[in-house]
Design a protein around this motif. Structure first.
Motif, mmCIF file in Angstrom:
data_model
loop_
_atom_site.group_PDB
_atom_site.id
_atom_site.type_symbol
_atom_site.label_atom_id
_atom_site.label_comp_id
_atom_site.label_asym_id
_atom_site.label_seq_id
_atom_site.Cartn_x
_atom_site.Cartn_y
_atom_site.Cartn_z
ATOM 1 N N ARG A 26 1.264 -1.218 -0.074
ATOM 2 C CA ARG A 26 -0.245 0.123 0.394
ATOM 3 C C ARG A 26 1.073 1.375 0.225
ATOM 4 O O ARG A 26 0.137 2.389 -0.410
ATOM 5 C CB ARG A 26 -1.352 0.039 0.959
ATOM 6 N N LEU A 27 1.916 1.299 0.975
ATOM 7 C CA LEU A 27 2.382 2.386 1.216
ATOM 8 C C LEU A 27 3.344 2.955 -0.815
ATOM 9 O O LEU A 27 3.692 3.838 -1.107
ATOM 10 C CB LEU A 27 4.213 2.529 1.741
ATOM 11 N N LEU A 31 4.233 5.723 -4.485
ATOM 12 C CA LEU A 31 5.345 6.810 -4.757
ATOM 13 C C LEU A 31 4.906 7.699 -6.364
ATOM 14 O O LEU A 31 5.303 7.988 -6.169
ATOM 15 C CB LEU A 31 6.177 5.241 -5.791
ATOM 16 N N GLU A 32 4.271 6.901 -7.155
ATOM 17 C CA GLU A 32 3.968 7.757 -8.660
ATOM 18 C C GLU A 32 3.206 8.537 -8.197
ATOM 19 O O GLU A 32 3.463 9.846 -8.333
ATOM 20 C CB GLU A 32 3.643 6.556 -9.780
ATOM 21 N N PRO A 33 2.093 8.518 -7.839
ATOM 22 C CA PRO A 33 1.385 9.991 -7.248
ATOM 23 C C PRO A 33 2.194 11.369 -6.199
ATOM 24 O O PRO A 33 1.731 11.970 -7.235
ATOM 25 C CB PRO A 33 -0.210 9.856 -6.267
ATOM 26 N N SER A 34 2.767 10.878 -5.466
ATOM 27 C CA SER A 34 3.392 11.452 -5.168
ATOM 28 C C SER A 34 4.394 11.896 -5.806
ATOM 29 O O SER A 34 5.031 13.132 -5.710
ATOM 30 C CB SER A 34 5.088 10.395 -3.832
ATOM 31 N N LEU A 76 -2.943 11.365 0.421
ATOM 32 C CA LEU A 76 -3.170 10.782 1.941
ATOM 33 C C LEU A 76 -3.628 10.307 2.447
ATOM 34 O O LEU A 76 -3.612 9.864 3.446
ATOM 35 C CB LEU A 76 -1.847 11.480 2.173
ATOM 36 N N GLU A 77 -4.731 10.178 2.373
ATOM 37 C CA GLU A 77 -6.267 9.254 2.524
ATOM 38 C C GLU A 77 -5.744 8.067 2.792
ATOM 39 O O GLU A 77 -6.409 7.539 3.651
ATOM 40 C CB GLU A 77 -7.719 9.883 2.356
ATOM 41 N N LEU A 78 -5.102 7.881 1.832
ATOM 42 C CA LEU A 78 -4.388 6.259 2.643
ATOM 43 C C LEU A 78 -4.217 6.146 3.610
ATOM 44 O O LEU A 78 -4.524 5.280 4.273
ATOM 45 C CB LEU A 78 -3.335 6.007 1.411
ATOM 46 N N PHE A 79 -3.586 6.878 4.342
ATOM 47 C CA PHE A 79 -3.137 6.574 6.204
ATOM 48 C C PHE A 79 -3.960 6.625 6.896
ATOM 49 O O PHE A 79 -3.774 5.258 7.215
ATOM 50 C CB PHE A 79 -1.855 7.965 5.821
ATOM 51 N N GLY A 80 -5.085 7.120 6.343
ATOM 52 C CA GLY A 80 -6.183 7.349 7.427
ATOM 53 C C GLY A 80 -6.561 5.521 7.115
ATOM 54 O O GLY A 80 -7.560 5.000 8.315
ATOM 55 N N GLU A 81 -6.364 5.091 5.883
ATOM 56 C CA GLU A 81 -7.638 4.463 5.348
ATOM 57 C C GLU A 81 -6.914 2.692 6.242
ATOM 58 O O GLU A 81 -7.034 2.213 6.478
ATOM 59 C CB GLU A 81 -7.472 3.820 4.110
ATOM 60 N N LEU A 82 -5.451 3.334 6.209
ATOM 61 C CA LEU A 82 -4.592 1.998 6.609
ATOM 62 C C LEU A 82 -4.874 2.155 8.062
ATOM 63 O O LEU A 82 -4.386 1.352 8.761
ATOM 64 C CB LEU A 82 -2.817 2.065 6.450
ATOM 65 N N VAL A 87 -3.875 -1.395 9.562
ATOM 66 C CA VAL A 87 -2.258 -2.346 9.437
ATOM 67 C C VAL A 87 -1.077 -1.616 10.055
ATOM 68 O O VAL A 87 -0.433 -2.311 9.902
ATOM 69 C CB VAL A 87 -2.677 -2.359 7.650
ATOM 70 N N VAL A 88 -0.888 0.152 10.347
ATOM 71 C CA VAL A 88 -0.313 0.676 10.905
ATOM 72 C C VAL A 88 -0.867 0.324 12.535
ATOM 73 O O VAL A 88 -1.093 0.877 13.062
ATOM 74 C CB VAL A 88 -0.357 1.970 10.246
#
Length: 97
Positions: A26-27, A31-34, A76-82, A87-88
């Protein structure tokens, strides 16, 4: 005239037990969008050699404004989901100029 000074963020992200491979995948999706984010000078995702549950995210930005824009972006919504999916287990974020 304001001088733009590059800034860097380092995030140490620890996976919950048994979820490191999922976290890494997931991290890596970041890469690409960042790298396409305006003002991004570089972005990496790395796994610790000594601790398989520990991941490092490192981003370099043109200036503070570019980094703040990234932190406020949908990417960065991914962090909230993780975090919600457990997962985190921990996240330690530092910024440097």
């Amino acid at each position: 005239m304001t001088l733009r000074q590059p800034v860097t963020h380092l995030a140490l992200v620890r996976a919950s037990s048994g979820r490191s491979a999922e976290l890494g995948a997931r991290l890596r999706d970041l890469l690409e969008p960042s790298l396409r984010t305006p003002g991004c000078l570089g972005f990496t995702v790395q796994r610790s050699q000594a601790d398989a549950d520990l991941w490092l995210l490192s981003g370099s930005w043109q200036d503070q404004q570019a980094m703040r824009g990234y932190f406020a972006s949908p990417t960065l919504e991914l962090f909230g989901e993780l975090v919600q999916a457990r997962v985190v287990s921990s996240l330690d974020l530092h910024t440097f100029d």
